[in-house]
Scaffold this motif. Structure first.
Motif, PDB file in Angstrom:
ATOM      1  N   ILE A  45     -37.361  -7.234  -4.930  1.00  0.00           N
ATOM      2  CA  ILE A  45     -38.217  -5.772  -3.872  1.00  0.00           C
ATOM      3  C   ILE A  45     -37.607  -4.762  -5.195  1.00  0.00           C
ATOM      4  O   ILE A  45     -35.723  -4.387  -5.652  1.00  0.00           O
ATOM      5  CB  ILE A  45     -36.661  -5.785  -2.861  1.00  0.00           C
ATOM      6  N   ASN A  46     -38.207  -3.831  -5.248  1.00  0.00           N
ATOM      7  CA  ASN A  46     -37.978  -2.548  -6.014  1.00  0.00           C
ATOM      8  C   ASN A  46     -39.862  -2.648  -5.842  1.00  0.00           C
ATOM      9  O   ASN A  46     -40.665  -3.468  -6.315  1.00  0.00           O
ATOM     10  CB  ASN A  46     -38.509  -3.054  -7.516  1.00  0.00           C
ATOM     11  N   PHE A  47     -39.707  -1.234  -4.757  1.00  0.00           N
ATOM     12  CA  PHE A  47     -41.386  -0.646  -5.098  1.00  0.00           C
ATOM     13  C   PHE A  47     -40.796   0.945  -4.876  1.00  0.00           C
ATOM     14  O   PHE A  47     -41.328   1.631  -4.492  1.00  0.00           O
ATOM     15  CB  PHE A  47     -41.490  -0.163  -2.958  1.00  0.00           C
ATOM     16  N   ASN A  48     -40.508   1.340  -6.559  1.00  0.00           N
ATOM     17  CA  ASN A  48     -40.665   2.371  -7.409  1.00  0.00           C
ATOM     18  C   ASN A  48     -41.077   2.611  -8.177  1.00  0.00           C
ATOM     19  O   ASN A  48     -41.883   1.630  -8.797  1.00  0.00           O
ATOM     20  CB  ASN A  48     -38.813   2.016  -7.788  1.00  0.00           C
ATOM     21  N   PRO A  49     -42.203   3.197  -8.008  1.00  0.00           N
ATOM     22  CA  PRO A  49     -43.715   3.296  -8.342  1.00  0.00           C
ATOM     23  C   PRO A  49     -43.339   4.006 -10.041  1.00  0.00           C
ATOM     24  O   PRO A  49     -44.218   3.444 -10.991  1.00  0.00           O
ATOM     25  CB  PRO A  49     -43.912   4.487  -8.076  1.00  0.00           C
ATOM     26  N   SER A  53     -40.749  -2.914 -13.422  1.00  0.00           N
ATOM     27  CA  SER A  53     -40.390  -4.035 -12.722  1.00  0.00           C
ATOM     28  C   SER A  53     -40.786  -4.100 -10.920  1.00  0.00           C
ATOM     29  O   SER A  53     -40.629  -4.416 -10.542  1.00  0.00           O
ATOM     30  CB  SER A  53     -39.604  -4.660 -12.738  1.00  0.00           C
ATOM     31  N   ARG A  54     -41.301  -2.843 -11.063  1.00  0.00           N
ATOM     32  CA  ARG A  54     -42.102  -3.033  -9.745  1.00  0.00           C
ATOM     33  C   ARG A  54     -42.748  -3.878  -8.725  1.00  0.00           C
ATOM     34  O   ARG A  54     -43.909  -4.845 -10.185  1.00  0.00           O
ATOM     35  CB  ARG A  54     -43.183  -1.183  -8.819  1.00  0.00           C
ATOM     36  N   ILE A  55     -42.707  -4.185  -7.824  1.00  0.00           N
ATOM     37  CA  ILE A  55     -44.079  -5.394  -7.443  1.00  0.00           C
ATOM     38  C   ILE A  55     -44.961  -4.643  -6.723  1.00  0.00           C
ATOM     39  O   ILE A  55     -46.053  -5.484  -6.241  1.00  0.00           O
ATOM     40  CB  ILE A  55     -43.455  -6.726  -6.858  1.00  0.00           C
ATOM     41  N   GLY A  56     -45.037  -3.914  -6.656  1.00  0.00           N
ATOM     42  CA  GLY A  56     -46.441  -3.356  -5.565  1.00  0.00           C
ATOM     43  C   GLY A  56     -46.216  -1.930  -4.777  1.00  0.00           C
ATOM     44  O   GLY A  56     -45.396  -1.210  -5.585  1.00  0.00           O
ATOM     45  N   VAL A 127     -38.158   7.404 -17.194  1.00  0.00           N
ATOM     46  CA  VAL A 127     -39.893   6.328 -16.752  1.00  0.00           C
ATOM     47  C   VAL A 127     -40.541   7.333 -17.255  1.00  0.00           C
ATOM     48  O   VAL A 127     -41.865   8.146 -16.428  1.00  0.00           O
ATOM     49  CB  VAL A 127     -39.314   6.967 -14.980  1.00  0.00           C
ATOM     50  N   ASN A 128     -40.733   8.818 -18.205  1.00  0.00           N
ATOM     51  CA  ASN A 128     -42.193   9.629 -18.581  1.00  0.00           C
ATOM     52  C   ASN A 128     -42.888   8.951 -19.651  1.00  0.00           C
ATOM     53  O   ASN A 128     -42.857   9.482 -20.446  1.00  0.00           O
ATOM     54  CB  ASN A 128     -41.094  10.976 -18.836  1.00  0.00           C
ATOM     55  N   SER A 129     -43.447   8.249 -18.579  1.00  0.00           N
ATOM     56  CA  SER A 129     -44.372   7.146 -19.498  1.00  0.00           C
ATOM     57  C   SER A 129     -45.165   7.886 -20.080  1.00  0.00           C
ATOM     58  O   SER A 129     -46.293   7.339 -21.286  1.00  0.00           O
ATOM     59  CB  SER A 129     -44.707   5.657 -18.675  1.00  0.00           C
ATOM     60  N   ILE A 130     -45.311   8.581 -19.270  1.00  0.00           N
ATOM     61  CA  ILE A 130     -47.105   9.423 -20.043  1.00  0.00           C
ATOM     62  C   ILE A 130     -46.228  10.616 -21.047  1.00  0.00           C
ATOM     63  O   ILE A 130     -46.929  11.427 -21.462  1.00  0.00           O
ATOM     64  CB  ILE A 130     -47.399  10.231 -18.778  1.00  0.00           C
ATOM     65  N   GLY A 131     -45.241  10.910 -21.447  1.00  0.00           N
ATOM     66  CA  GLY A 131     -44.549  11.956 -22.311  1.00  0.00           C
ATOM     67  C   GLY A 131     -45.041  13.669 -21.745  1.00  0.00           C
ATOM     68  O   GLY A 131     -44.816  14.070 -22.297  1.00  0.00           O
ATOM     69  N   PHE A 132     -44.944  13.686 -20.841  1.00  0.00           N
ATOM     70  CA  PHE A 132     -45.146  15.472 -19.808  1.00  0.00           C
ATOM     71  C   PHE A 132     -44.046  16.122 -20.478  1.00  0.00           C
ATOM     72  O   PHE A 132     -42.832  15.625 -20.268  1.00  0.00           O
ATOM     73  CB  PHE A 132     -45.040  15.112 -18.690  1.00  0.00           C
ATOM     74  N   ALA A 176     -34.812   5.623 -12.660  1.00  0.00           N
ATOM     75  CA  ALA A 176     -35.077   4.261 -13.058  1.00  0.00           C
ATOM     76  C   ALA A 176     -34.472   3.301 -12.922  1.00  0.00           C
ATOM     77  O   ALA A 176     -34.442   2.370 -13.542  1.00  0.00           O
ATOM     78  CB  ALA A 176     -33.832   5.184 -14.909  1.00  0.00           C
ATOM     79  N   THR A 177     -33.457   3.213 -12.057  1.00  0.00           N
ATOM     80  CA  THR A 177     -33.015   1.950 -11.097  1.00  0.00           C
ATOM     81  C   THR A 177     -32.771   1.659  -9.687  1.00  0.00           C
ATOM     82  O   THR A 177     -32.589   0.589  -9.098  1.00  0.00           O
ATOM     83  CB  THR A 177     -30.919   2.216 -11.487  1.00  0.00           C
ATOM     84  N   ASP A 178     -33.096   3.079  -8.877  1.00  0.00           N
ATOM     85  CA  ASP A 178     -33.094   2.200  -7.465  1.00  0.00           C
ATOM     86  C   ASP A 178     -34.569   1.982  -7.649  1.00  0.00           C
ATOM     87  O   ASP A 178     -35.734   1.825  -7.814  1.00  0.00           O
ATOM     88  CB  ASP A 178     -33.416   4.312  -7.111  1.00  0.00           C
ATOM     89  N   VAL A 179     -34.114   0.922  -6.616  1.00  0.00           N
ATOM     90  CA  VAL A 179     -35.831  -0.337  -5.775  1.00  0.00           C
ATOM     91  C   VAL A 179     -36.373   0.238  -4.903  1.00  0.00           C
ATOM     92  O   VAL A 179     -37.637  -0.101  -5.080  1.00  0.00           O
ATOM     93  CB  VAL A 179     -35.691  -0.793  -6.022  1.00  0.00           C
TER      94      VAL A 179
END
Length: 550
Positions: A45-49, A53-56, A127-132, A176-179
């Motif tokens: 279970i991981n619904f962290n957008p 490793s999110r699943i949905g 978690v800043n994958s867009i480098g904002f 970064a860690t909460d699911v």
């Protein structure tokens, strides 16, 4: 995705736990769309957008401000935002937000949620994958402004695609860690039931756009592509993005289903191209790269390695036909030849001082024209492709040798530059515009000397004029074709002349979907999203368009 899609599969027994009609009449009972994304093993279970490793939940539960269609040039689709505009110098982006939106727990959505989300990215680099790195402020409940020190026109597709999270629930959350086991969003769906073998999304009755016609989505965890193909044969899966045997005859074999293929990732033989950066081997000679380009019989390659699902590729890496408008006058042939021309390959090599040996392989200054191609063990389609290309290249006097290794070792070789050729794919950006691919793979800022870890530009390509053109494009609006054209000319001229990535084919993403039970799927006539159930934001738009027939 190459690993997930690799290889042909054969129909066999139903996977354990599956039941349903063996006639292939569809699995959409009770208005439930059953989706298989290629997930192997149980879901965690991981619904962290923001989690890799999110699943949905991305797009379906958590919405962005706008949706950008990667499948073809189109205006952004308004979601949580309704209007967006840049100032003249590209340093300020103003966004008007949709009024009357509520989170799925009933709380109102406001500009404070947008500000909170982007501040969250800045405060959490992992978690800043867009480098904002800009500043975002709320001028009132329905207006936000993004500010930047430098022109940032080309950043808007990334910015506007960030999933917005509720400030009233995420204060104190570690992104970064909460699911996020109980996700709350503004999207058309909410989490229904979660089990390790499957989870469901159900229609959000309070969705601002009206509850979707599709009432329930179930994501199944199976054992791989074999199980996906078995599910199509048994009628227990409604949407599978992946390979099945005899895909061209899908509807004849399974009357409830249709196959639909689109092309995005551009397959290449990437070269360690720059001797000045420490690359060694015959591939550092541009003539060798051009000869290899001419030696490939792409029609045969598509048939033998990719079961006819690959498409044409542009030598300038503009997707065809959706990005043909970006092809400039310096490009003589808009797509790579589908048939081999060994005579032209020989002419190119001989003009560059290579001499054909008694064994049919060229040599120069005592160096035999033998090239090793790195590939991951188990990537059966790519392994077959290398074997096929090796036979074709030999006709042109070039010897290709395959070297298989684990994914980790293969990745390390790419990053460090310790390779001659690598078979891989160049991917597209957040919008259907070649700027993003050029900036990823041809900007010297993302490369490094051999022995050091490179970014996306692992071919070690470096050209000052190209760097300057990419930098200039970053300052221009995406819709200013006249101003952008000379910079695209500069880049495309260098791409064609140097060819650090030898174009092979454009990989096809094939969907098998249930047209007997559900309507509204993308088509050639209405390609409103890129069709792939693992492309979350696109899939979210597709789910909103689908309607059960019963």
């Amino acid at each position: 995705m190459v690993a997930a899609l690799a290889g042909a599969v054969a129909l066999g027994a139903l996977p354990a736990g599956c039941s349903g009609p063996a006639s292939g009449d569809g699995g959409g009972a009770d208005d439930t769309l059953v989706v298989y994304t290629g997930q192997t093993g149980d879901y965690q279970i991981n619904f962290n957008p923001f989690s890799p490793s999110r699943i949905g939940g991305l797009g379906t539960i958590y919405e962005p401000l706008f949706f950008h269609n990667k499948a073809q040039p189109a205006d952004p689709v308004a979601l949580l935002g309704t209007e967006q505009s840049w100032n003249d110098d590209g340093t300020e982006l103003s966004v008007t937000l949709r009024e009357g939106v509520t989170w799925s727990d009933g709380e109102p959505f406001t500009a404070d949620d947008v500000v909170f989300t982007f501040d969250l990215l800045k405060d959490n680099p992992s978690v800043n994958s867009i480098g904002f790195e800009g500043e975002v402020t709320a001028t009132d409940d329905t207006h936000v402004e993004f500010g930047f020190e430098e022109p940032a026109f080309v950043k808007s597709p990334d910015l506007l695609s960030v999933p917005i999270v509720p400030a009233h629930l995420w204060d104190g959350v570690d992104p970064a860690t909460d699911v996020m086991e109980q996700p709350v969003g503004t999207g058309a769906f909410v989490l229904g039931e979660f089990k390790p073998q499957a989870f469901t999304l159900t229609a959000n009755p309070g969705y601002w756009g009206g509850a979707p016609a599709l009432q329930r989505i179930r994501y199944d965890a199976l054992s791989g592509n074999q199980a996906g193909a078995d599910g199509i044969a048994a009628g227990t899966i409604d949407w599978f993005t992946g390979p099945i045997p005899d895909v061209a005859d899908t509807h004849e074999n399974f009357p409830s289903y249709e196959a639909f293929t689109r092309w995005q990732s551009q397959m290449v033989l990437a070269t360690c191209s720059d001797a000045g950066a420490g690359c060694t081997g015959p591939q550092t000679d541009p003539a060798v790269r051009h000869a290899l380009y001419e030696a490939l019989d792409r029609e045969q390659l598509n048939s033998l390695a990719f079961t006819g699902t690959a498409g044409e590729i542009s030598p300038a890496f503009t997707l065809t036909p959706s990005q043909d408008e970006f092809v400039t006058g310096v490009v003589d042939e808009t797509v790579a030849p589908m048939e081999a021309d060994p005579a032209e390959a020989a002419r190119i090599l001989q003009d560059a001082g290579w001499t054909r040996g008694a064994d049919g392989i060229y040599a120069k200054d005592g160096e035999r024209l033998t090239l090793t191609v790195e590939v991951v063990t188990g990537w059966t389609d790519y392994i077959t492709a290398i074997d096929t290309m090796a036979a074709q290249a030999r006709e042109a006097g070039i010897e290709l040798v395959s070297a298989q290794s684990s994914w980790n070792e293969w990745t390390e070789k790419k990053a460090s530059g310790k390779f001659e050729l690598v078979i891989d794919s160049l991917w597209q950006g957040p919008a259907p515009d070649p700027y993003y691919l050029y900036s990823y793979f041809f900007d010297s800022a993302t490369t490094a000397d051999v022995g050091e870890s490179a970014g996306n530009n692992y071919a070690r390509f470096s050209d000052r004029a190209v760097d300057e053109a990419i930098a200039e494009l970053a300052t221009l609006p995406l819709d200013d074709a006249a101003a952008r054209e000379p910079h695209f000319e500069t880049i495309q001229r260098a791409v064609l002349e140097e060819m650090p990535y030898v174009p092979v084919l454009t990989g096809g993403t094939t969907n098998i979907w249930n047209t007997a039970e559900f309507t509204g799927w993308p088509s050639d006539e209405d390609l409103y999203a890129f069709p792939a159930n693992w492309s979350a934001l696109d899939a979210a738009e597709i789910f909103k368009r689908l309607e059960p027939r019963s």
